[in-house]
Enzyme design. Structure first.
Site, PDB file in Angstrom:
ATOM      1  N   ASP A 176       0.838  -1.202   0.000  1.00 14.55           N
ATOM      2  CA  ASP A 176       0.000   0.000   0.000  1.00 14.55           C
ATOM      3  C   ASP A 176       0.876   1.257   0.000  1.00 14.55           C
ATOM      4  O   ASP A 176       0.573   2.238  -0.680  1.00 14.55           O
ATOM      5  CB  ASP A 176      -0.937  -0.011   1.215  1.00 14.55           C
TER       6      ASP A 176
ATOM      7  N   HIS B 246      -5.682  -3.582   5.431  1.00 12.09           N
ATOM      8  CA  HIS B 246      -5.311  -3.894   4.048  1.00 12.09           C
ATOM      9  C   HIS B 246      -6.504  -4.460   3.274  1.00 12.09           C
ATOM     10  O   HIS B 246      -6.493  -5.616   2.869  1.00 12.09           O
ATOM     11  CB  HIS B 246      -4.112  -4.855   4.014  1.00 12.09           C
TER      12      HIS B 246
HETATM   13  P1  NAD Z   1      -0.530 -18.319  -5.696  1.00 14.13           P
HETATM   14  O1  NAD Z   1      -1.725 -19.179  -5.798  1.00 14.13           O
HETATM   15  O2  NAD Z   1       0.201 -17.966  -6.937  1.00 14.13           O
HETATM   16  O3  NAD Z   1       0.520 -18.966  -4.698  1.00 14.13           O
HETATM   17  C1  NAD Z   1       0.154 -19.443  -3.449  1.00 14.13           C
HETATM   18  C2  NAD Z   1       1.087 -20.566  -3.078  1.00 14.13           C
HETATM   19  O4  NAD Z   1       0.693 -21.016  -1.790  1.00 14.13           O
HETATM   20  C3  NAD Z   1       1.021 -21.770  -4.026  1.00 14.13           C
HETATM   21  O5  NAD Z   1       2.327 -22.123  -4.448  1.00 14.13           O
HETATM   22  C4  NAD Z   1       0.416 -22.857  -3.166  1.00 14.13           C
HETATM   23  O6  NAD Z   1       0.906 -24.161  -3.467  1.00 14.13           O
HETATM   24  C5  NAD Z   1       0.851 -22.410  -1.782  1.00 14.13           C
HETATM   25  N1  NAD Z   1       0.062 -23.014  -0.709  1.00 14.13           N
HETATM   26  C6  NAD Z   1      -1.257 -23.279  -0.642  1.00 14.13           C
HETATM   27  N2  NAD Z   1      -1.552 -23.874   0.517  1.00 14.13           N
HETATM   28  C7  NAD Z   1      -0.402 -23.985   1.209  1.00 14.13           C
HETATM   29  C8  NAD Z   1      -0.053 -24.515   2.469  1.00 14.13           C
HETATM   30  N3  NAD Z   1      -0.955 -25.058   3.273  1.00 14.13           N
HETATM   31  N4  NAD Z   1       1.240 -24.460   2.839  1.00 14.13           N
HETATM   32  C9  NAD Z   1       2.168 -23.893   2.038  1.00 14.13           C
HETATM   33  N5  NAD Z   1       1.902 -23.385   0.839  1.00 14.13           N
HETATM   34  C10 NAD Z   1       0.628 -23.431   0.427  1.00 14.13           C
HETATM   35  O7  NAD Z   1      -0.998 -16.980  -4.920  1.00 14.13           O
HETATM   36  P2  NAD Z   1      -0.183 -15.597  -4.792  1.00 14.13           P
HETATM   37  O8  NAD Z   1      -0.516 -14.707  -5.929  1.00 14.13           O
HETATM   38  O9  NAD Z   1       1.233 -15.900  -4.482  1.00 14.13           O
HETATM   39  O10 NAD Z   1      -0.912 -14.968  -3.494  1.00 14.13           O
HETATM   40  C11 NAD Z   1      -0.783 -15.568  -2.239  1.00 14.13           C
HETATM   41  C12 NAD Z   1      -1.578 -14.808  -1.180  1.00 14.13           C
HETATM   42  O11 NAD Z   1      -1.061 -13.489  -1.008  1.00 14.13           O
HETATM   43  C13 NAD Z   1      -3.053 -14.609  -1.521  1.00 14.13           C
HETATM   44  O12 NAD Z   1      -3.831 -14.848  -0.375  1.00 14.13           O
HETATM   45  C14 NAD Z   1      -3.145 -13.141  -1.908  1.00 14.13           C
HETATM   46  O13 NAD Z   1      -4.429 -12.594  -1.702  1.00 14.13           O
HETATM   47  C15 NAD Z   1      -2.131 -12.551  -0.964  1.00 14.13           C
HETATM   48  N6  NAD Z   1      -1.620 -11.221  -1.340  1.00 14.13           N
HETATM   49  C16 NAD Z   1      -1.419 -10.328  -0.332  1.00 14.13           C
HETATM   50  C17 NAD Z   1      -0.909  -9.075  -0.612  1.00 14.13           C
HETATM   51  C18 NAD Z   1      -0.654  -8.089   0.487  1.00 14.13           C
HETATM   52  O14 NAD Z   1      -0.441  -6.914   0.204  1.00 14.13           O
HETATM   53  N7  NAD Z   1      -0.601  -8.483   1.734  1.00 14.13           N
HETATM   54  C19 NAD Z   1      -0.600  -8.728  -1.932  1.00 14.13           C
HETATM   55  C20 NAD Z   1      -0.807  -9.662  -2.935  1.00 14.13           C
HETATM   56  C21 NAD Z   1      -1.328 -10.924  -2.627  1.00 14.13           C
HETATM   57  C1  LMR Z   2      -3.141  -6.455  -3.188  1.00 12.49           C
HETATM   58  O1  LMR Z   2      -3.363  -5.427  -2.536  1.00 12.49           O
HETATM   59  O2  LMR Z   2      -2.674  -6.418  -4.339  1.00 12.49           O
HETATM   60  C2  LMR Z   2      -3.409  -7.780  -2.556  1.00 12.49           C
HETATM   61  O3  LMR Z   2      -4.048  -7.655  -1.336  1.00 12.49           O
HETATM   62  C3  LMR Z   2      -4.069  -8.749  -3.471  1.00 12.49           C
HETATM   63  C4  LMR Z   2      -5.506  -8.422  -3.761  1.00 12.49           C
HETATM   64  O4  LMR Z   2      -6.340  -9.329  -3.652  1.00 12.49           O
HETATM   65  O5  LMR Z   2      -5.799  -7.284  -4.125  1.00 12.49           O
END
Ligand code: NAD
Ligand code: LMR
Length: 342
Positions: free
Chosen positions: A175, A202
């Site tokens: 953010d 967030h």
């Molecule tokens: P993705 O699906 O590409 O990757 C997720 C990974 O987690 C996969 O490799 C999967 O195998 C693994 N996984 C699933 N269950 C698991 C477990 N029990 N133990 C270990 N690994 C496990 O998803 P992504 O794009 O990498 O996003 C991941 C998370 O991050 C989502 O929840 C998304 O909303 C969040 N996110 C948060 C922010 C933030 O600002 N905080 C920003 C972007 C994404």
């Molecule tokens: C973001 O801010 O990009 C993450 O929280 C992923 C989402 O779901 O928007």
């Protein structure tokens, strides 16, 4: 700071010119969910850190190849892979910082809270293992909905008797990264100079950029403030829609998470000048968890920075009051989930 400390080497003929800052590589970092969209580029960025001696990559599948690939980079850290629940404990032994991007991402039309049913259980299981194997580690939670997954993690740690509120962080760096980028673009400022504190949580309106506190100070019309605020709040949705079903932010998130890891490692290493916005247990408002700027130190959160919340504009003050009910409900939902599953 991130730029200066990366172990990038400039080659001039046969001579290798190193950056002047040469910290000792001695910290162990684990990434849980390391084969995912965020996990892979995040692991690459952490592999570039001169502060890291060991990089542990854990996922339920596909992590062997990621680790083999990364291990060929000639930067200091040793890369190890861990696959599936039976190897989770070993991935966490002796680790200083655990980063958790495990879980499912949004598709168009979904809110972050729509991910709760799947991701809450994933975070709960992973944090239980953290509590059992590296209870002293800094824990960085990326998995959404962060507003609820951090309270879940806190409850899990409490049940295990190892909760240290100074070491549990919801990662909201993205953010700040977005706010800095959008404000710099709008005002034609040098990107690297702009710093906007972002507070609250967030998700949607709980993301509150304090544009009046931007450094260097910028002059914005009411309309510019409104537009920038909404764009920062919808930054995640902007990417989800552009990816059209292929997930949410991964590259900018990896960049932001790597910055937060590097800041944590610098704090652990004794740098006394490390500040980041993050979502932590807090007494700055009546809510038990709240994102704000914090000073990081060897023991985690050294101090919350209350001054950002003082002297807000009327627009910011209203937005702060408006976000509280939603953030409160998300916190309570997380706490209820963790206790129901006891
Ligand atoms: P993705 O699906 O590409 O990757 C997720 C990974 O987690 C996969 O490799 C999967 O195998 C693994 N996984 C699933 N269950 C698991 C477990 N029990 N133990 C270990 N690994 C496990 O998803 P992504 O794009 O990498 O996003 C991941 C998370 O991050 C989502 O929840 C998304 O909303 C969040 N996110 C948060 C922010 C933030 O600002 N905080 C920003 C972007 C994404
Ligand atoms: C973001 O801010 O990009 C993450 O929280 C992923 C989402 O779901 O928007």
């Amino acid at each position: 700071a991130l730029r200066a400390s990366f172990a990038l080497k400039a080659h001039k003929g046969a001579q290798v010119v190193q950056t002047p800052f040469q910290p000792q590589a001695s910290y162990k970092v684990a990434v849980l969910g390391a084969a995912g969209g965020i996990g892979q580029p995040l692991a690459l960025l952490i592999k570039m850190s001169p502060l890291v001696s060991d990089l542990h990559l854990y996922d339920i599948a596909n992590v062997k190849g990621v680790a083999a690939d990364l291990s060929h980079c000639n930067t200091p850290s040793q890369v190890l892979d861990f696959t599936g629940a039976s190897e989770l404990a070993n991935s966490l032994k002796g680790v200083d910082v655990v980063v958790i991007p495990a879980g499912v991402p949004r598709k168009p039309g979904m809110t972050r809270d729509d991910l709760f049913n799947i991701n809450a259980g994933i975070v709960k299981n992973l944090v239980e293992a953290v509590a059992d194997n590296c209870p002293e580690a800094f824990i960085h939670i990326i998995s959404n909905p962060v507003n609820s997954t951090v309270p879940i993690a806190a409850e899990v740690l409490k049940k295990k008797g190892v909760y240290n509120p100074k070491k549990l962080f919801g990662v909201t760096t993205l953010d700040v990264v977005r706010a800095n980028t959008f404000v710099a673009q709008k005002k034609n400022l040098k990107l690297i100079d702009v710093d906007v504190p972002v507070v609250g949580g967030h998700a949607g309106i709980t993301i509150l950029p304090l544009l009046s506190k931007t450094k260097p100070s910028v002059s914005l019309t009411d309309e510019e403030v409104e537009k920038l605020t909404v764009r920062i709040q919808n930054g995640g949705t902007e990417v989800v829609e552009a990816k059209a079903g292929a997930g949410s932010a991964t590259l900018s998130m990896a960049y932001a998470a790597a910055r937060f890891v590097e800041s944590s490692l610098r704090a652990l290493d004794g740098d006394g000048d490390v500040y980041e916005c993050c979502y932590v247990e807090s007494d700055l408002t009546e809510l038990p968890f709240f994102a704000s700027r914090v000073k990081l130190g060897r023991k985690g959160v050294e101090a919350l920075i209350p001054s950002d919340l003082q002297g807000l504009t009327e627009y910011e003050q209203k937005a702060l009051e408006a976000l509280k009910p939603e953030l409160k409900a998300s916190i309570e939902k997380g706490i209820a989930f963790a206790n129901k599953q006891a």
